[in-house]
Design a protein around this motif. Structure first.
Motif, short mmCIF file in Angstrom:
data_model
loop_
_atom_site.label_atom_id
_atom_site.label_comp_id
_atom_site.label_asym_id
_atom_site.label_seq_id
_atom_site.Cartn_x
_atom_site.Cartn_y
_atom_site.Cartn_z
N ILE A 1 0.88 -1.16 0.00
CA ILE A 1 0.00 0.00 0.00
C ILE A 1 0.92 1.22 0.00
O ILE A 1 1.65 1.46 0.96
N ASN A 2 0.92 1.94 -1.11
CA ASN A 2 1.81 3.09 -1.32
C ASN A 2 1.00 4.36 -1.49
O ASN A 2 -0.21 4.31 -1.73
N PHE A 3 1.67 5.50 -1.40
CA PHE A 3 1.01 6.77 -1.65
C PHE A 3 1.98 7.71 -2.35
O PHE A 3 3.20 7.58 -2.23
N ILE A 4 1.40 8.65 -3.10
CA ILE A 4 2.18 9.67 -3.79
C ILE A 4 1.50 11.01 -3.54
O ILE A 4 0.28 11.13 -3.67
N TYR A 5 2.30 12.00 -3.15
CA TYR A 5 1.77 13.35 -2.96
C TYR A 5 2.81 14.32 -3.50
O TYR A 5 3.93 13.93 -3.82
N LYS A 6 2.42 15.57 -3.61
CA LYS A 6 3.37 16.58 -4.08
C LYS A 6 3.73 17.53 -2.94
O LYS A 6 2.85 18.02 -2.24
N GLN A 7 5.02 17.70 -2.78
CA GLN A 7 5.54 18.64 -1.79
C GLN A 7 6.35 19.68 -2.55
O GLN A 7 7.32 19.32 -3.22
N MET A 8 5.90 20.92 -2.50
CA MET A 8 6.52 22.03 -3.24
C MET A 8 6.60 21.68 -4.74
O MET A 8 7.61 21.95 -5.40
N GLY A 9 5.54 21.04 -5.23
CA GLY A 9 5.43 20.71 -6.65
C GLY A 9 6.17 19.47 -7.10
O GLY A 9 6.10 19.09 -8.26
N ASP B 1 7.09 9.83 -2.94
CA ASP B 1 6.51 8.49 -2.70
C ASP B 1 6.66 8.09 -1.25
O ASP B 1 7.64 8.44 -0.59
N GLY B 2 5.71 7.31 -0.78
CA GLY B 2 5.77 6.73 0.54
C GLY B 2 5.00 5.43 0.55
O GLY B 2 4.40 5.04 -0.44
N LYS B 3 5.04 4.74 1.69
CA LYS B 3 4.32 3.47 1.81
C LYS B 3 3.97 3.21 3.26
O LYS B 3 4.51 3.86 4.17
N PHE B 4 3.09 2.25 3.45
CA PHE B 4 2.77 1.74 4.77
C PHE B 4 3.29 0.32 4.85
O PHE B 4 3.04 -0.50 3.95
N LYS B 5 4.02 0.02 5.91
CA LYS B 5 4.67 -1.28 6.02
C LYS B 5 3.80 -2.36 6.65
O LYS B 5 4.08 -3.54 6.48
N PHE C 1 -6.39 5.25 -6.34
CA PHE C 1 -7.44 6.25 -6.21
C PHE C 1 -6.86 7.45 -5.47
O PHE C 1 -5.81 7.36 -4.86
N THR C 2 -7.54 8.57 -5.57
CA THR C 2 -7.05 9.81 -4.98
C THR C 2 -7.96 10.25 -3.85
O THR C 2 -9.19 10.21 -3.99
N ILE C 3 -7.35 10.67 -2.75
CA ILE C 3 -8.10 11.27 -1.66
C ILE C 3 -7.62 12.71 -1.50
O ILE C 3 -6.55 13.07 -2.00
N ARG C 4 -8.42 13.49 -0.82
CA ARG C 4 -8.02 14.86 -0.46
C ARG C 4 -7.72 14.84 1.03
O ARG C 4 -8.60 14.52 1.84
N ARG C 5 -6.50 15.18 1.38
CA ARG C 5 -6.09 15.07 2.77
C ARG C 5 -6.92 15.96 3.68
O ARG C 5 -7.17 15.62 4.84
N ALA C 6 -7.42 17.09 3.18
CA ALA C 6 -8.25 17.99 3.98
C ALA C 6 -9.56 17.31 4.42
O ALA C 6 -10.08 17.61 5.50
N ASP C 7 -10.08 16.38 3.61
CA ASP C 7 -11.30 15.67 3.97
C ASP C 7 -11.14 14.84 5.24
O ASP C 7 -12.12 14.49 5.89
N PHE D 1 -2.30 24.35 1.32
CA PHE D 1 -1.80 23.44 0.29
C PHE D 1 -0.65 24.04 -0.51
O PHE D 1 -0.31 23.55 -1.58
N ASP D 2 -0.03 25.08 0.03
CA ASP D 2 1.07 25.72 -0.69
C ASP D 2 2.36 24.90 -0.64
O ASP D 2 3.14 24.91 -1.59
N ILE D 3 2.57 24.15 0.43
CA ILE D 3 3.78 23.32 0.53
C ILE D 3 3.45 21.86 0.20
O ILE D 3 4.13 21.23 -0.60
N VAL D 4 2.41 21.32 0.83
CA VAL D 4 1.99 19.94 0.59
C VAL D 4 0.61 19.98 -0.07
O VAL D 4 -0.34 20.53 0.49
N ALA D 5 0.50 19.39 -1.26
CA ALA D 5 -0.75 19.41 -2.02
C ALA D 5 -1.87 18.67 -1.29
O ALA D 5 -1.62 17.80 -0.44
#
Length: 183
Positions: free
Chosen positions: A31-39, A43-47, A148-154, A165-169
Motif C-alpha cells: 500500500i503506497n502513496f504519492i503526494y506533491k511537496q513544493m510541486g 513516494d511513501g508506503k505503509f509497512k 485512487f485519490t483522496i483529499r487530505r483535507a477531507d 496546500f502551498d507546501i503539501v498538495a
C-alpha cells in the motif's frame, strides 16, 4: 432436454472449480502513496496492515474486503519524516492508530476491471470512495492492483500551519498491489 442437462453439467463443473481468494499475503502486497511537496512528487508506503478478503471472480457482487492500515508504519523514506507524519498535525497515530477501508459493493466493468465502492476512515472521519481495481488470477493466487485519490483535507491530515496546500498538495494518490491466495 440434452441442452439443459449439458448447461447444468457445465455450470456445476465451473462452480466446482470456482476459486475464492481469501488469504492476503502481506509480504507480496503493498500500500503506497504519492503526494506533491513544493510541486515535486514524493513516494511513501505503509509497512503494516491487516485485512479480511473474500473474492470469487465468478461472483464479484458478493465480494467483501476490509483493510486496516497501521498509520505509524508509514515510511516516507526518512526517519524524521516518518516521525513528523505520525505526529498530531498529520496522522495523530496516538489517537488514531489505524486507517480503515471497508468495501460496500463491487461492480464488474468487464474484462478484469472492477469498481469497489466503500468507506475510508482516517482520523475519525469517514468518506465514501470508489476504487478502480484490476484482478488477475495466477492459479491459486490472485493479484489486485489499483489506485485512487483522496483529499487530505477531507480527513484533517495536515492541521494548523499544514492545513494550507502551498507546501503539501491536497491530493494524495493511494496505490495498492494486493496478492491473495485461494482457500
Amino acid at each position: 432436454m440434452k441442452k439443459i442437462a449439458l448447461a447444468l453439467a457445465l455450470a456445476t463443473a465451473f462452480s466446482a472449480h470456482a476459486v475464492e481468494y481469501t488469504q492476503v499475503q502481506p509480504e507480496k502486497s503493498a500500500i503506497n502513496f504519492i503526494y506533491k511537496q513544493m510541486g515535486v512528487a514524493v513516494d511513501g508506503k505503509f509497512k503494516r496492515f491487516a485485512s479480511q478478503l473474500n473474492f470469487d471472480p465468478a461472483k464479484p457482487a458478493a465480494a467483501k474486503a476490509t483493510f486496516d492500515v497501521e498509520l505509524a508504519s508509514v515510511d516516507t523514506g526518512a526517519p524524521e519524516g516518518d516521525d513528523e507524519v505520525a505526529g498530531k498535525p498529520w496522522f495523530n497515530t496516538k489517537a488514531f492508530p489505524t486507517a480503515r477501508f471497508v468495501s460496500g459493493s463491487v461492480k464488474p466493468l468487464g474484462g478484469n476491471r472492477y469498481e469497489v465502492a466503500g468507506q475510508l476512515s482516517i482520523k475519525g472521519k469517514t468518506q465514501d470512495v470508489v476504487v478502480p481495481a484490476t484482478f488477475t488470477a495466477q492459479g491459486k493466487t490472485g493479484v489486485f492492483d489499483g489506485a485512487f485519490t483522496i483529499r487530505r483535507a477531507d480527513f484533517s491530515i495536515g492541521e494548523g500551519t499544514w492545513a494550507k496546500f502551498d507546501i503539501v498538495a491536497n491530493d494524495v494518490q493511494i496505490k495498492f498491489h494486493i496478492t491473495a491466495s485461494a482457500k
